[in-house]
Design an enzyme around this catalytic site. Sequence first.
Site, PDB file in Angstrom:
ATOM      1  N   HIS A   1      -7.646 -20.594   3.382  1.00 15.74           N
ATOM      2  CA  HIS A   1      -7.873 -20.943   1.984  1.00 15.74           C
ATOM      3  C   HIS A   1      -9.249 -20.465   1.520  1.00 15.74           C
ATOM      4  CE1 HIS A   1      -4.692 -24.336   2.354  1.00 15.74           C
ATOM      5  NE2 HIS A   1      -4.164 -23.199   1.984  1.00 15.74           N
TER       6      HIS A   1
ATOM      7  N   ARG B   1      12.200 -12.824  -3.706  1.00 14.32           N
ATOM      8  CA  ARG B   1      12.824 -12.720  -2.390  1.00 14.32           C
ATOM      9  C   ARG B   1      13.284 -14.099  -1.953  1.00 14.32           C
ATOM     10  NH1 ARG B   1       9.090 -10.687   2.462  1.00 14.32           N
ATOM     11  NH2 ARG B   1       8.266 -12.784   2.303  1.00 14.32           N
TER      12      ARG B   1
ATOM     13  N   GLU C   1      14.003  -3.339   6.135  1.00 18.27           N
ATOM     14  CA  GLU C   1      12.868  -3.551   7.030  1.00 18.27           C
ATOM     15  C   GLU C   1      13.273  -3.563   8.503  1.00 18.27           C
ATOM     16  OE1 GLU C   1      11.056  -7.237   5.756  1.00 18.27           O
ATOM     17  OE2 GLU C   1      12.994  -8.064   5.172  1.00 18.27           O
TER      18      GLU C   1
ATOM     19  N   ASP D   1       7.488  -5.061   8.585  1.00 14.88           N
ATOM     20  CA  ASP D   1       8.476  -5.279   9.643  1.00 14.88           C
ATOM     21  C   ASP D   1       9.137  -3.977  10.080  1.00 14.88           C
ATOM     22  OD1 ASP D   1       8.298  -7.961  10.311  1.00 14.88           O
ATOM     23  OD2 ASP D   1       9.544  -8.591   8.627  1.00 14.88           O
TER      24      ASP D   1
ATOM     25  N   ARG E   1       3.058  -6.747  15.448  1.00 15.06           N
ATOM     26  CA  ARG E   1       1.909  -6.388  14.615  1.00 15.06           C
ATOM     27  C   ARG E   1       0.757  -7.376  14.686  1.00 15.06           C
ATOM     28  NH1 ARG E   1       3.106  -8.582   9.049  1.00 15.06           N
ATOM     29  NH2 ARG E   1       5.210  -9.448   9.087  1.00 15.06           N
TER      30      ARG E   1
ATOM     31  N   CYS F   1       7.326  -2.764  -0.890  1.00 11.64           N
ATOM     32  CA  CYS F   1       6.493  -3.948  -1.080  1.00 11.64           C
ATOM     33  C   CYS F   1       5.669  -4.291   0.151  1.00 11.64           C
ATOM     34  CB  CYS F   1       7.345  -5.152  -1.489  1.00 11.64           C
ATOM     35  SG  CYS F   1       8.613  -5.602  -0.286  1.00 11.64           S
TER      36      CYS F   1
END
Length: 559
Positions: free
Chosen positions: A191, A334, A433, A457, A467, A504
């Site tokens: 945050h 999504r 992906e 992905d 990753r 994206c």
Amino acid sequence: MIFKGIPVSPGIAIGKVFVMEKEAKNIHKRSVPQNEIKSEVARFRKAIVETKRDIIEIEKKVKREIGSKPSQIFEGYRMFLNDKVLISETEDIIRKQNVNAEFAFSMQLKKVISDLSALKNDYLKERARDIAELGHRIMAHLLSCDDEIKWDEIPSDSVVVAHNITPADTTNMKSNAVISFVTDVGGKTSHTAILARSLEIPAVTGLRNISSNVRTGQPIIVDGASGIVITDPDEETVINYKRERKKFLDEKNSLRRLIEMPTVTTDGRNISLMANIEIPEEIPTALAYGAEGIGLYRSEYIFINSDRLPTEDEQYEKYASVCRKMLPHSVIIRTFDIGADKMAKFIELPEEPNPIMGTRAVRLSLKLPEVFKTQIRALLRASEIGNLKVMIPMITNVLEIKKVKMLFEEAKRELKDEGKPFNENLPFGAMIEIPSAALTVDLIAREVDFLSIGTNDLIQYTLAVDRVNENVGYLYEPMNLSILRLIKWVVIVAHQLGKPVSMCGEMASDPSFTKILVGMDLDELSMSSIAIPKIKKIIRTMRYKEAKEFVRDFVSPLV
């Protein structure tokens, strides 16, 4: 000395170290007589109430400083302050062990932090740090001590160095003499990092032990874009970084002038630049940076940030809010991608040895048809409000798409029977992906209205590279020829079938890949809002014809 950490907020700061130390409290166990237990619990509850008031005041300050978006951060804080595991079990320890409130709370706080820190989920690890900071504030109230930093006493041009920084601390920096901060712990999803980017404060985290290796007043340089921190720099280094800082600020100002301009190459090829968002409060930022729509609204954060299953109406309000604010632009939402590294408290996932390849995204959605259909109904209802499109994550084969479409048809029939309006022709898309989806894109494209390539992905699944695993991170290479060929193949096939293709993933926001992606004929690029002006500048100065030729020289399709 040179330190290398995690770059979380770009910019260059040249100043003096201010070591921010929060005094550790000695918590002693004290036996409490049975007749005083009730008042001890009341004392603990009062500390919670006072902490809630603190958070409310900090949130108000955030809204005044930078608007509503980052105040969403504090929803998580409020959730923690009502958490039964943290609060109710502390009270149980007080009652059952007849001990003082601060000792009981310290025991339970350590347990909760330890449990979260042991998880492999990076998001939950960051939340452990949030809880630790909240615990620090609660403990200060229990011990009736003033634990606030005296911000007005910090010298000008200070770079705060600390073990950790709270969002409240970050907000105070904006209105005081602090020009940057660096910390031992933290990451890009914290945050504090989110707030630093919103406030445009250069910051580097994850430096491990920098707070114990510097002293207040020591010269320091912070490069928030590269994650490099230099203490005691020589004169030549300072001159070089002053030059880099001027270049950064000049570029930032020049990019602002591009926000209202179209994203078109010098020879007339138009590319739509969209924004990726997680919460509706990010819309003003997206529009301020010139987003032409929302290319990815990660709906799972509605679930992740809640301690119960969001109702249909609650989801509808979130989706409708985004659609309404973005009119006349389109919004691609999504469906929830929960699983692997993104968890929701109220959804039980099976124990799996390799969750990144297990029950997540559409696989989980189809295992929870009632939960999924609730989201589908909310999305359909919101489609009446604005220019909404829906896409499904992690499609492996065309059968999954057909199953999802059947659920959409069921939901449409239900809404019709209930007399609730929706867009009968709601555009429906799939994310590409997984290599199997890319290689059978001809079958998938016939079932949908559009495609979106999720490169994060796609890269890890194609190259068999986790990753987030630093041991094999050197193999995570977006420019690997296999990745470029898969992307090009998807675009060729989709366009042959008359279907647009967007991207994206993180590749879309990286200037290093812009010329390649334009040359591959992608129709839209979706990215973090702050990256839009820089990508727009690159596109406006290139020739589309040259980009196509550049790609043709080293990327050939599969056939």
